[in-house]
Design a protein around this motif. Structure first.
Motif, mmCIF file in Angstrom:
data_model
loop_
_atom_site.group_PDB
_atom_site.id
_atom_site.type_symbol
_atom_site.label_atom_id
_atom_site.label_comp_id
_atom_site.label_asym_id
_atom_site.label_seq_id
_atom_site.Cartn_x
_atom_site.Cartn_y
_atom_site.Cartn_z
ATOM 1 N N LEU A 24 0.806 -1.222 0.000
ATOM 2 C CA LEU A 24 0.000 0.000 0.000
ATOM 3 C C LEU A 24 0.839 1.272 0.000
ATOM 4 N N ALA A 92 -4.698 12.033 5.490
ATOM 5 C CA ALA A 92 -3.567 11.398 4.821
ATOM 6 C C ALA A 92 -2.344 11.251 5.717
ATOM 7 N N LEU A 138 -7.522 0.369 6.874
ATOM 8 C CA LEU A 138 -6.859 1.089 5.784
ATOM 9 C C LEU A 138 -7.731 1.129 4.535
ATOM 10 N N GLY A 139 -8.509 0.082 4.304
ATOM 11 C CA GLY A 139 -9.464 0.110 3.197
ATOM 12 C C GLY A 139 -10.516 1.186 3.408
ATOM 13 N N GLY A 142 -8.844 4.551 2.857
ATOM 14 C CA GLY A 142 -8.656 4.814 1.427
ATOM 15 C C GLY A 142 -9.946 5.262 0.757
ATOM 16 N N ARG A 143 -11.045 4.604 1.094
ATOM 17 C CA ARG A 143 -12.344 5.012 0.517
ATOM 18 C C ARG A 143 -12.700 6.425 0.949
ATOM 19 N N LEU A 145 -10.636 8.860 1.945
ATOM 20 C CA LEU A 145 -9.702 9.842 1.398
ATOM 21 C C LEU A 145 -9.902 10.067 -0.098
ATOM 22 N N ARG A 146 -10.323 9.034 -0.811
ATOM 23 C CA ARG A 146 -10.561 9.172 -2.253
ATOM 24 C C ARG A 146 -11.939 9.735 -2.560
#
Length: 147
Positions: A24, A92, A138-139, A142-143, A145-146
């Protein structure tokens, strides 16, 4: 983001964390003492060649980690939290911290955390494997943050 393991007990989990961080593109902090030598055969086998892709930062103690940890929030995954990872606004520069497999995180670690998060589980379930929990969180991060 970074991943930090507090005094890991199981070499295979540290190896899996190395692989997770490498895949990652995360920084990895390991807070000693560990319950095994860091050169343990099990760690090398679990990390495989992924260890060459990252440079884990080894800290001799909790205090030494706190003295040099990067800017950003310290986010502790714990079954004792009330906030679910899916409801948290990750940043982040967060460091996701996981406690020991055998004992979790002590009170001092809980007190130092800027946020404490849990993963919702089925009734009667106690906890997930630490690296499974890290990957799940972390998944979610990531969702978020994106967008």
């Amino acid at each position: 983001m970074r991943l930090a393991l507090f005094q890991p007990d199981i070499p295979q989990n540290l190896g899996a964390a190395v692989r997770l961080a490498a895949c990652l593109g995360l920084g990895l902090d390991v807070i000693r003492p560990t319950a095994f030598p860091l050169g343990a055969r099990e760690l090398r086998r679990a990390a495989m060649d992924y260890a060459a892709l990252i440079d884990p930062v080894l800290h001799d103690s909790w205090d030494s980690f706190l003295a040099v940890r990067p800017a950003g929030r310290l986010v502790l995954l714990t079954t004792a939290a009330e906030t679910d990872v899916d409801d948290f606004a990750f940043a982040a520069d967060d460091t996701l911290l996981l406690g020991r497999e055998s004992a979790g995180a002590p009170a001092a670690v809980h007190a130092a955390a800027d946020a404490r998060l849990r993963i919702a589980m089925a009734p009667g379930a106690r906890s997930l494997n630490v690296v499974t929990a890290a990957a799940f969180a972390l998944g979610a991060a990531g969702r978020r943050l994106r967008g």
